[in-house]
Design a protein around this motif. Structure first.
Motif, PDB file in Angstrom:
ATOM      1  N   HIS A  11       0.821  -1.212   0.000  1.00 22.01           N
ATOM      2  CA  HIS A  11       0.000   0.000   0.000  1.00 22.01           C
ATOM      3  C   HIS A  11       0.856   1.263   0.000  1.00 22.01           C
ATOM      4  N   TYR A  12       1.992   1.231   0.693  1.00 18.63           N
ATOM      5  CA  TYR A  12       2.807   2.433   0.839  1.00 18.63           C
ATOM      6  C   TYR A  12       4.124   2.428   0.073  1.00 18.63           C
ATOM      7  N   SER A  13       4.513   1.311  -0.503  1.00 18.84           N
ATOM      8  CA  SER A  13       5.854   1.254  -1.093  1.00 18.84           C
ATOM      9  C   SER A  13       5.869   1.150  -2.608  1.00 18.84           C
TER      10      SER A  13
ATOM     11  N   GLN B  70      12.009  -0.268   5.980  1.00 20.66           N
ATOM     12  CA  GLN B  70      11.521   0.585   7.065  1.00 20.66           C
ATOM     13  C   GLN B  70      10.054   0.291   7.386  1.00 20.66           C
ATOM     14  N   LEU B  71       9.240   0.117   6.368  1.00 16.85           N
ATOM     15  CA  LEU B  71       7.826  -0.195   6.582  1.00 16.85           C
ATOM     16  C   LEU B  71       7.659  -1.565   7.233  1.00 16.85           C
TER      17      LEU B  71
ATOM     18  N   VAL C 135      -3.717   0.690  18.026  1.00 12.70           N
ATOM     19  CA  VAL C 135      -2.723   0.943  19.069  1.00 12.70           C
ATOM     20  C   VAL C 135      -1.406   1.415  18.455  1.00 12.70           C
ATOM     21  N   GLY C 136      -1.022   0.846  17.327  1.00  8.93           N
ATOM     22  CA  GLY C 136       0.240   1.219  16.682  1.00  8.93           C
ATOM     23  C   GLY C 136       0.102   2.237  15.576  1.00  8.93           C
ATOM     24  N   PHE C 137      -1.082   2.828  15.447  1.00 18.72           N
ATOM     25  CA  PHE C 137      -1.340   3.730  14.321  1.00 18.72           C
ATOM     26  C   PHE C 137      -0.360   4.899  14.267  1.00 18.72           C
ATOM     27  N   SER C 138      -0.041   5.482  15.391  1.00 17.02           N
ATOM     28  CA  SER C 138       0.897   6.615  15.405  1.00 17.02           C
ATOM     29  C   SER C 138       2.272   6.195  14.888  1.00 17.02           C
TER      30      SER C 138
ATOM     31  N   ALA D  36       6.099   6.071  10.408  1.00 18.72           N
ATOM     32  CA  ALA D  36       6.970   5.328   9.488  1.00 18.72           C
ATOM     33  C   ALA D  36       6.668   5.708   8.044  1.00 18.72           C
ATOM     34  N   VAL D  37       5.395   5.847   7.731  1.00 15.46           N
ATOM     35  CA  VAL D  37       5.011   6.249   6.374  1.00 15.46           C
ATOM     36  C   VAL D  37       5.491   7.668   6.100  1.00 15.46           C
ATOM     37  N   ALA D  38       5.318   8.563   7.068  1.00 13.05           N
ATOM     38  CA  ALA D  38       5.766   9.946   6.896  1.00 13.05           C
ATOM     39  C   ALA D  38       7.278  10.007   6.692  1.00 13.05           C
ATOM     40  N   ASP D  39       8.029   9.197   7.446  1.00 14.59           N
ATOM     41  CA  ASP D  39       9.489   9.179   7.306  1.00 14.59           C
ATOM     42  C   ASP D  39       9.915   8.725   5.918  1.00 14.59           C
ATOM     43  N   THR D  40       9.168   7.810   5.337  1.00 15.00           N
ATOM     44  CA  THR D  40       9.547   7.309   4.017  1.00 15.00           C
ATOM     45  C   THR D  40       9.232   8.316   2.922  1.00 15.00           C
ATOM     46  N   ARG D  41       8.428   9.309   3.229  1.00 21.02           N
ATOM     47  CA  ARG D  41       8.058  10.315   2.219  1.00 21.02           C
ATOM     48  C   ARG D  41       8.909  11.570   2.298  1.00 21.02           C
TER      49      ARG D  41
END
Length: 160
Positions: free
Chosen positions: A83-85, A95-96, A118-121, A126-131
């Motif tokens: 979804h993100y990569s 990283q993801l 619970v782990g959403f933040s 992690a997604v923000a860091d990859t962008r």
């Protein structure tokens, strides 16, 4: 999933859980709530509690976008990473995957919505860091002062 359980997972205060119980707010209501709905005098929630409550709705929407369905109860690592990569470097995939493993509490290879919430933040970070754009080595000269940004007109807005 029961609203009370979701609020508990996000460590919402007891008075928030009680208010939702007393006013009959269910999961469907929660998904369409807006910030201003929680400013109703019946609730009287501080801003940090409103953010926690609204996080549930945001996490659910992201969870559904990853699974592609409202009926799937879990996200696999492959779904999350795909979804993100898409079209991104192998470093992003690594990283993801690392973020996913941290959030997968029972290490069974799938995230239920509870685990995801619970782990959403962490997953979101992690997604923000990859962008973020990577800095190019050698572009900063140690002997020079950084220049303040200027507009197309050449005006230095920091000196006005």
């Amino acid at each position: 999933m029961e609203v009370q359980r979701l609020l508990y997972l996000l460590e919402a205060p007891e008075y928030a859980m009680r208010a939702f119980r007393e006013h009959g707010i269910n999961g469907q209501d929660l998904l369409v709530l807006r910030d201003d709905d929680l400013e109703d005098p019946r609730f009287k929630f501080p801003r940090h509690v409103i953010r926690k409550v609204m996080r549930i709705s945001t996490a659910w929407k992201v969870f559904q976008s990853i699974t592609g369905s409202v009926t799937r109860g879990a996200i696999t690592m492959e779904q999350y990473v795909a979804h993100y990569s898409y079209g991104r470097s192998p470093d992003v995939v690594t990283q993801l995957q690392a973020a996913y493993r941290v959030v997968d509490a029972n290490s069974n290879g799938s995230l239920t919505f509870e685990e995801f919430l619970v782990g959403f933040s962490l997953l979101d970070a992690a997604v923000a860091d990859t962008r973020r754009p990577a800095f190019v080595a050698g572009t900063i000269n140690s002997g020079m002062q950084p220049q303040a940004p200027t507009s197309q007109t050449g005006i230095n807005w920091f000196q006005l």
